[in-house]
Design a protein around this motif. Sequence first.
Motif, short mmCIF file in Angstrom:
data_model
loop_
_atom_site.label_atom_id
_atom_site.label_comp_id
_atom_site.label_asym_id
_atom_site.label_seq_id
_atom_site.Cartn_x
_atom_site.Cartn_y
_atom_site.Cartn_z
N SER A 308 0.72 -1.30 0.05
CA SER A 308 0.02 -0.07 -0.05
C SER A 308 0.79 1.29 -0.06
CB SER A 308 -0.86 -0.03 1.24
OG SER A 308 -1.85 -1.06 1.27
N GLN A 309 2.13 1.04 -0.10
CA GLN A 309 2.78 2.42 -0.06
C GLN A 309 2.71 3.61 -1.16
OE1 GLN A 309 4.17 -0.75 -0.30
NE2 GLN A 309 5.73 -1.24 1.30
N ILE A 310 2.51 4.71 -0.73
CA ILE A 310 2.60 5.84 -1.76
C ILE A 310 4.15 5.84 -2.07
CG2 ILE A 310 2.40 8.37 -2.31
CD1 ILE A 310 0.27 8.33 -0.40
N PHE A 311 4.49 5.75 -3.61
CA PHE A 311 5.89 5.55 -3.99
C PHE A 311 6.39 6.35 -5.00
CE2 PHE A 311 2.93 2.83 -6.79
CZ PHE A 311 3.46 3.40 -8.18
N ASP A 312 7.71 6.65 -5.18
CA ASP A 312 8.11 7.31 -6.13
C ASP A 312 9.68 6.89 -6.35
OD1 ASP A 312 7.97 9.18 -8.22
OD2 ASP A 312 8.89 10.74 -7.14
N TYR A 313 9.91 6.47 -7.81
CA TYR A 313 11.02 5.54 -8.07
C TYR A 313 12.25 6.53 -8.65
CZ TYR A 313 9.13 1.26 -6.46
OH TYR A 313 8.36 0.13 -5.75
N TRP A 314 13.46 6.46 -8.44
CA TRP A 314 14.56 7.20 -9.11
C TRP A 314 15.73 6.38 -9.47
CZ3 TRP A 314 13.64 12.18 -10.76
CH2 TRP A 314 12.33 12.74 -10.27
N ARG A 315 16.46 6.65 -10.29
CA ARG A 315 17.82 6.16 -10.47
C ARG A 315 18.78 7.03 -10.22
NH1 ARG A 315 17.44 0.78 -12.67
NH2 ARG A 315 15.60 0.26 -13.68
N ASP A 316 19.76 6.45 -9.70
CA ASP A 316 21.20 7.35 -9.29
C ASP A 316 22.05 7.39 -10.74
OD1 ASP A 316 22.75 5.25 -9.65
OD2 ASP A 316 23.44 4.91 -7.54
N PRO A 317 23.33 8.16 -10.50
CA PRO A 317 23.88 8.31 -11.83
C PRO A 317 24.61 6.83 -12.31
CG PRO A 317 24.40 9.96 -10.52
CD PRO A 317 23.55 9.14 -9.58
N ASP A 318 24.48 5.75 -11.44
CA ASP A 318 25.01 4.56 -12.07
C ASP A 318 23.85 3.61 -12.26
OD1 ASP A 318 27.98 4.93 -11.34
OD2 ASP A 318 27.11 4.86 -9.30
N ARG A 319 22.61 4.38 -12.30
CA ARG A 319 21.31 3.55 -12.64
C ARG A 319 20.93 2.93 -11.81
NH1 ARG A 319 19.64 1.27 -16.98
NH2 ARG A 319 17.91 2.64 -17.08
N LEU A 320 21.46 2.59 -10.57
CA LEU A 320 20.98 2.01 -9.51
C LEU A 320 19.47 2.45 -9.12
CD1 LEU A 320 23.75 1.19 -7.30
CD2 LEU A 320 22.70 -0.38 -8.72
N MET A 321 18.26 1.64 -8.61
CA MET A 321 16.98 2.41 -8.38
C MET A 321 16.86 2.62 -6.86
SD MET A 321 13.56 1.59 -10.39
CE MET A 321 13.40 -0.18 -9.86
N PHE A 322 16.29 3.92 -6.58
CA PHE A 322 15.96 3.86 -5.17
C PHE A 322 14.70 4.46 -5.09
CE2 PHE A 322 20.70 3.88 -5.46
CZ PHE A 322 20.89 3.72 -3.93
N GLU A 323 13.86 4.14 -3.99
CA GLU A 323 12.34 4.48 -3.90
C GLU A 323 12.08 5.38 -2.37
OE1 GLU A 323 8.19 2.32 -2.89
OE2 GLU A 323 10.04 1.12 -3.21
#
Length: 395
Positions: A308-323
Amino acid sequence: MKGSIVMEQDTQLQIQGGPEPVRDPHRSLHSETGARPGEHSGRSGNPLVKVAGLAWLEFEKPDLDRAERFYADFGFTVADRTPETLLLRGRWASTACLVVRRGPRLRFVGPAFQAAARDDLDRLARGTGGTVTAHRGGHGVLLRDPSGYPVRVIHGVPELAALPERAALPMNVGNFRQSGARPARGNATQRPARRPAQIQRLGHVVLGTTRFGAALDWYLDILGLIVSDFLYLDGQRDRGPAMAFIRCDLGTVPADHHTLAMILQPRTEYVHSAYQLTDLDEVAASGAYLRERGYRHAWGLGRHIQGSQIFDYWRDPDRLMFEHYTDGDMFDAAMEPGWAPLSASGLAQWGPKATAEFTGTHDPHVVVAAIKALADKGNEIDLHALRGLIKAMGS
């Protein structure tokens, strides 16, 4: 069938005009269906220990300066920095939630879990052939899961003191005219700042594995984690789950819906990790800041189904994904696993369609080639199941 259907509390369906109420077999579940007879129970009958939480994640990166710039913009606070190591923390009292060491190449090293008691480390060492050693002011045991990830279990590592953070924004909700109550925010505007997020804590990590079944049982049997939700490939439930959302067993104390999630994939890899923020405005406003800074957006805003989380996903400059996320489910040990089909469209209750940037299915031909290579080597991965997974991620 004559008559209409109405819900009586959450325990049964009453067919008006019918002979008797029909009991809902999943009345206490968070999913439309529960386990069928003979399916995975989602927990171990006799786990070696029961870990209390996820302590931190460890990475290696060649460029710590570039890493530090992204992490600061994403919302971490630097707890310590040496020429070889970067420690990053959230605002709540805890250990550092990211440990980033200088290395020759980009690499996710593995997770560290928090033991509930010091004796648990001795029990782990005896049960796995490991050794208890001093680690960062406390003690730890270094294990290796069936996927090949080093997994550290620690106890006694000193916590960092809490840092100041903004409170959740007051919201004008409810019928004030009818109730006579005053609004939470009278004669005041709402102007959340566009700035780096104030990360509160590490929430969970998601890992891809070619050895899903063995890895799932290892985390349940060795660390005492329990499953909140299973996802299976549509039409292939008889083959078992292809993804699991797994939480800590804290008894009657509610725990995050998932501390760890694992998904069957054509390769073993870090998928993403997630960090809790105070409210929706913090997620959205910090996302606007990241967009202005030129970072790569992966997916969001939306609200997940499992968790149920409200989410937003991003990539760092090395293309690793963080939420970034807020408002996740919390379950105690009484909640049994739910079962649902796996698809990209089924990952969110609302929000934009899952992107190729998020699912990683930019080129399905590359994925199919990887699956075939693994199948030819006799890997545990199931070729038919993985074809279904590619289809699911595109649906």
